[in-house]
Design an enzyme around this catalytic site. Structure first.
Site, PDB file in Angstrom:
ATOM      1  N   ARG A  48       0.846  -1.208   0.000  1.00  0.00           N
ATOM      2  CA  ARG A  48       0.000   0.000   0.000  1.00  0.00           C
ATOM      3  C   ARG A  48       0.877   1.252   0.000  1.00  0.00           C
ATOM      4  O   ARG A  48       0.603   2.239  -0.677  1.00  0.00           O
ATOM      5  CB  ARG A  48      -0.969   0.003   1.189  1.00  0.00           C
ATOM      6  CG  ARG A  48      -1.749   1.295   1.319  1.00  0.00           C
ATOM      7  CD  ARG A  48      -2.974   1.272   2.219  1.00  0.00           C
ATOM      8  NE  ARG A  48      -2.933   0.332   3.310  1.00  0.00           N
ATOM      9  CZ  ARG A  48      -2.215   0.451   4.413  1.00  0.00           C
ATOM     10  NH1 ARG A  48      -1.467   1.522   4.608  1.00  0.00           N
ATOM     11  NH2 ARG A  48      -2.230  -0.483   5.334  1.00  0.00           N
ATOM     12  N   TYR A 100     -18.097  16.655 -14.517  1.00  0.00           N
ATOM     13  CA  TYR A 100     -18.440  15.228 -14.540  1.00  0.00           C
ATOM     14  C   TYR A 100     -19.450  14.943 -13.420  1.00  0.00           C
ATOM     15  O   TYR A 100     -19.257  15.366 -12.275  1.00  0.00           O
ATOM     16  CB  TYR A 100     -17.163  14.399 -14.347  1.00  0.00           C
ATOM     17  CG  TYR A 100     -17.427  12.938 -14.122  1.00  0.00           C
ATOM     18  CD1 TYR A 100     -18.006  12.159 -15.125  1.00  0.00           C
ATOM     19  CD2 TYR A 100     -17.127  12.328 -12.911  1.00  0.00           C
ATOM     20  CE1 TYR A 100     -18.268  10.815 -14.917  1.00  0.00           C
ATOM     21  CE2 TYR A 100     -17.380  10.975 -12.698  1.00  0.00           C
ATOM     22  CZ  TYR A 100     -17.951  10.228 -13.706  1.00  0.00           C
ATOM     23  OH  TYR A 100     -18.207   8.902 -13.487  1.00  0.00           O
ATOM     24  N   ASP A 172      -8.955  18.927 -13.491  1.00  0.00           N
ATOM     25  CA  ASP A 172      -9.240  17.580 -13.999  1.00  0.00           C
ATOM     26  C   ASP A 172      -8.881  17.581 -15.479  1.00  0.00           C
ATOM     27  O   ASP A 172      -9.538  18.222 -16.292  1.00  0.00           O
ATOM     28  CB  ASP A 172     -10.727  17.258 -13.769  1.00  0.00           C
ATOM     29  CG  ASP A 172     -11.088  15.825 -14.185  1.00  0.00           C
ATOM     30  OD1 ASP A 172     -10.412  15.284 -15.078  1.00  0.00           O
ATOM     31  OD2 ASP A 172     -12.043  15.269 -13.621  1.00  0.00           O
ATOM     32  N   LYS A 197      -9.885   6.548 -18.654  1.00  0.00           N
ATOM     33  CA  LYS A 197     -10.286   7.080 -19.955  1.00  0.00           C
ATOM     34  C   LYS A 197      -9.090   7.067 -20.918  1.00  0.00           C
ATOM     35  O   LYS A 197      -8.587   6.014 -21.211  1.00  0.00           O
ATOM     36  CB  LYS A 197     -10.885   8.479 -19.752  1.00  0.00           C
ATOM     37  CG  LYS A 197     -11.864   8.574 -18.564  1.00  0.00           C
ATOM     38  CD  LYS A 197     -13.124   7.773 -18.745  1.00  0.00           C
ATOM     39  CE  LYS A 197     -13.957   7.635 -17.466  1.00  0.00           C
ATOM     40  NZ  LYS A 197     -14.292   8.858 -16.756  1.00  0.00           N
TER      41      LYS A 197
END
Ligand SMILES: *Cc1c(COP(=O)(O)O)cnc(C)c1O
Length: 373
Positions: A48, A100, A172, A197
């Protein structure tokens, strides 16, 4: 690798890393790393906290976006959540109005449950943006081009406002990618991506990236990334690396196809509006009638009616019921996201085939309309 051009940096990600000379980044699945003694480590302890495959991706994206450090997260939303761990109760954030839908929904949760407050800016007047700044304001969160109305905003002008008021500028960059837009060069402090994306580009991985360019912020993000744990796993990190290698090439083809489709749509009588900022692969367009939306989507044979973007396959989305369903209808309609709007993520198929598909779908509407009259 800083001196190379972006295309070269992207293609070469992971090469030269492996001791055996593998040209492709190895996938390290091990969750733990042996220590030769107390306080002795080769840089990795626990998966992690750090993973060599993930590190390759994080270093590469930081380099390409021109930031200090990158953080790979389990989704675009977990990347946005990581950024928002920087804020506390009472803080105020200004965000793009045309955003979004999932980000809007997350902000709604933050305002109701964690008492952060949000103001939305329509992307038009910089004076209005300045007026929204108050003593509690901590950041401006921008999506450009906006989604799905495809309006570009001038990041360097917004950066003047954030610098003057000591705010963070968060961008973004999912739609343009670093190939078409590098927000940090224009004054942004933090860049976020849904790597699901364009960056991964093949509609087969869920991932998010955060790139920070401010030392105070970078340290906090590193702490929260490890502490909250929404990190990207090694295999998905590798898939994003693999996607990034062809990003420049793909964006070129997405854009070339999009431009041809825009020219076609502008001549189409059943289309009232074509929204395209002149760059990239995303095109929104409005049909003359809402009743045409469903038959049009059903008539498409090559372009898939599905909710995502940025992959090699062309996808078409109906924002009103899909990506932007969580934005109240009244609000949507007011800012121009109508119920006749479709959003096309142009793939890298041959543009002739994509245009033929759109054309036969429009033809079927005309026949359909005729039959009812
Ligand atoms: C998809 C998307 C997100 C959310 O990313 P996920 O990877 O789906 O969690 C955020 N911003 C934009 C612009 C997006 O398109």
């Amino acid at each position: 690798m800083t001196s190379y051009k972006t295309e070269t940096k992207l293609t070469q990600i992971g090469n030269g890393f492996d001791e055996l000379g593998a040209v492709n980044a190895p996938i390290y699945l091990s969750t733990a790393y042996r220590h030769e003694g107390i306080g002795i480590s080769k840089g990795y302890d626990y998966i992690r906290t750090g993973n060599p495959t993930r590190s390759i991706l994080e270093k590469a994206i930081a380099d390409v976006e021109g930031g200090q450090e990158g953080f790979a997260c389990s989704s675009g939303m977990s990347a946005i959540q990581l950024i928002f761990s920087l804020f506390s109760t009472g803080d105020h954030i200004i965000a793009s109005r045309d955003l979004y839908g999932g980000t809007f929904r997350f902000f709604d949760i933050l305002s109701k449950q964690y008492h952060l407050s949000f103001s939305y800016w329509d992307g038009e007047s910089l004076d209005e943006l300045t007026d929204l700044v108050c003593p509690e304001t901590k950041a401006i969160f921008i999506e450009t081009p906006t989604n799905p109305l495809m309006r570009e905003v001038d990041l360097s002008e917004i950066a003047k406002i954030t610098k003057k008021n000591d705010l963070l500028l968060i961008v973004d960059n999912t739609f343009y990618t670093p190939i078409l837009q590098r927000p940090i060069e224009q004054g942004a402090d933090i860049v976020v991506h849904s790597a699901t994306k364009y960056l991964s580009g093949h509609n087969d991985v869920l991932a998010g990236l955060v790139i920070s360019n401010q030392i105070k912020v970078t340290e906090k993000l590193r702490l929260y990334h490890n502490s909250c744990g929404g990190v990207l796993d090694p295999f998905d990190s590798w898939l994003v690396i693999r996607g990034l290698k062809t990003l420049a090439l793909r964006i070129r083809q997405h854009q070339e196809n999009a431009r041809k489709i825009v020219a076609y749509l502008k001549e189409q009588p059943l289309v009232t509006k074509v929204l395209y900022p002149g760059k990239g692969g995303m095109v929104s367009f409005e049909l003359t009638k809402q009743e045409n939306v469903e038959p049009f989507l059903k008539a498409l044979q090559l372009i898939t009616f599905a909710e995502s973007l940025g992959g090699v396959e062309s996808l078409i989305t109906y924002p009103a019921t899909q990506t932007h369903a969580d934005i109240p209808e009244q609000l949507r309609l007011k800012y121009g996201l109508s119920n006749s709007l479709l959003r096309l993520s142009t793939g890298i198929e041959h543009s002739d085939d994509l245009i033929s598909d759109l054309n036969q779908a429009f033809q079927s509407l005309k026949i359909g309309v005729g039959a009812h009259e």
